[in-house]
Enzyme design. Structure first.
Site, PDB file in Angstrom:
ATOM      1  N   ASP A 121       0.790  -1.234   0.000  1.00  0.00           N
ATOM      2  CA  ASP A 121       0.000   0.000   0.000  1.00  0.00           C
ATOM      3  C   ASP A 121       0.819   1.279   0.000  1.00  0.00           C
ATOM      4  O   ASP A 121       0.291   2.355   0.277  1.00  0.00           O
ATOM      5  CB  ASP A 121      -0.962  -0.009   1.201  1.00  0.00           C
ATOM      6  CG  ASP A 121      -2.122  -0.954   0.931  1.00  0.00           C
ATOM      7  OD1 ASP A 121      -2.659  -0.914  -0.184  1.00  0.00           O
ATOM      8  OD2 ASP A 121      -2.474  -1.741   1.832  1.00  0.00           O
ATOM      9  N   ASP A 163      -6.983  -3.935  -5.553  1.00  0.00           N
ATOM     10  CA  ASP A 163      -6.650  -2.604  -5.026  1.00  0.00           C
ATOM     11  C   ASP A 163      -5.240  -2.173  -5.429  1.00  0.00           C
ATOM     12  O   ASP A 163      -4.922  -0.990  -5.502  1.00  0.00           O
ATOM     13  CB  ASP A 163      -6.715  -2.592  -3.484  1.00  0.00           C
ATOM     14  CG  ASP A 163      -7.837  -3.422  -2.898  1.00  0.00           C
ATOM     15  OD1 ASP A 163      -8.291  -4.363  -3.567  1.00  0.00           O
ATOM     16  OD2 ASP A 163      -8.242  -3.149  -1.767  1.00  0.00           O
TER      17      ASP A 163
END
Ligand code: GLY
Length: 398
Positions: free
Chosen positions: A117, A176
């Site tokens: 991330d 994602d």
């Protein structure tokens, strides 16, 4: 029965037409200016609920409880990024000071390699900081973060591993992750190592090949076997393995649109348009275009909506409109406008001082994991602000 059905159809049609009519009448310049002014005040409230060494996470109205996170949480970059969008539009000096303080605690995460991330964490924050202030120190932070992210690249499967091996997954790659490629593409395009771009392109190509079903919906997770390259499609945050988890679809859509910006590969543009068609024409897409948390949630039309999926979709549609022409371009802009107007309504936009200081209510983090259900989330706010800034720049040309 027939009369009841006719009345329901008439009510639905009336709501659709009045929403379209209402949207056409909205002065978007005024609406956007008002939302940013509101955000400048509201985010000072949000800041007052968050310890100086932490980032906001959510707020639970029933118990009046604000939740914050440490800077390793995947969402840590959204608060500084949102503050920078607000500062850019309002020039509020207090907001800038808060943004700088929060960037200062975030910077150390440029060395973090514990998940995929880094893009969310370091590009939404320092990418915006560099865009606004062109400070070479921020550029270096972005480069270091890109270097940290590529430690998770697995050449055997030409993909970046999202989460570490755990009880449920062997080598999980989640949809994602398309969003984190922006960090890599930007870094290479601005003097960084060309291998950032190569890795991002390999990852996007693997996603295109493996992650999507025939109808252009995506699994949330592909669980790979690193020895054989075989994988299984799963849904971690969606309703079940065959369903279309709304935010996952929005991440993939935004991700392929963004990849087209950098790589100009027509396959990415086609993919973005195919995903947009899947979403916008889906029979379970509500007329206000604010998706249910999963397109296959069994309790539709009573299922919870996910404001975060809507804001990501609106922002992505505005970018896709830049690469489209004619009626198609207008359609993307209209839907983005409709979402912005819907999210700005009293139903989604919080009242001043309420909602723990967040802008938007009604997002869903992980419903079946019993986590963050019908709450504000930092990324719903971030992409809402980004969508409005993009609308102002690209549609209103201001
Ligand atoms: N896994 C990130 C998200 O909830 O969208």
């Amino acid at each position: 029965m027939k009369k009841g059905f006719a009345i329901s159809v008439a009510v639905i049609l009336f709501s659709c037409f009045s929403m379209i009519g209402f949207c056409q009448q909205v002065d978007m310049g005024k609406l956007i200016e008002g939302q940013f002014k509101f955000a400048a005040q509201q985010y000072k409230v949000l800041n007052s609920h968050v310890p100086a060494d932490s980032m906001p996470k959510s707020y639970y109205a029933k118990t009046n409880r604000s939740e914050s996170s440490n800077t390793k949480w995947w969402c840590s970059g959204f608060f500084p990024g949102s503050l920078l969008y607000i500062y850019e539009q309002t020039k509020d000096q207090e907001i800038l000071k808060i943004a700088k303080d929060r960037l200062a605690i975030q910077e150390k995460e440029k060395h973090y390699t514990g998940n995929h991330d880094l893009g969310f964490m370091m590009y939404c924050s320092f990418g915006n900081a560099y865009r606004l202030f062109k400070d070479e120190k921020d550029h270096k932070t972005i480069d270091t973060s890109a270097m940290s992210l590529i430690t998770r690249y697995r050449p055997q499967i030409k993909s970046i591993q999202s989460w570490n091996k755990n009880q449920k997954f062997n080598c999980p790659v989640i949809i994602d992750n398309m969003m984190n490629l922006e960090l890599l593409m930007w870094a290479s395009a601005h003097g960084g190592d060309p291998k950032f771009r190569e890795i991002a392109i390999n990852h996007a190509n693997s996603t295109l090949k493996n992650h999507y079903r025939a109808d252009h919906s995506a699994y949330h997770v592909l669980d790979y076997d690193l020895e054989t390259g075989a994988f299984t499609g799963r849904n971690h945050q969606g309703y079940n393995d065959a369903s279309a988890w709304a935010r996952g679809q929005a991440w993939g859509f935004y991700g392929f649109t963004m990849m087209y910006r950098f790589a100009k590969d027509p396959a990415y543009l086609k993919q973005a348009k195919d995903i947009a068609a899947f979403l916008l024409n889906h029979p379970n897409m509500p007329s206000d275009k604010i998706p249910f948390w999963d397109f296959n949630a069994p309790d539709i039309p009573n299922a919870l909506r996910d404001a975060s999926a809507a804001s990501i979709l609106a922002s992505g549609l505005l970018e896709l409109s830049q690469y489209s022409q004619g009626a198609e371009k207008q359609k993307y802009i209209e839907v983005a406008k409709q979402i912005i107007v819907g999210l700005s309504s009293d139903h989604y936009r919080a009242k001043a001082g309420e909602n723990g200081g967040f802008l938007l209510m009604h997002s869903v983090g992980h419903l079946l994991g019993n986590s963050e259900i019908d709450v504000p989330l930092t990324y719903a706010d971030y992409y809402f602000l980004e969508a409005m800034a993009r609308y102002k720049k690209w549609v209103l040309k201001k």
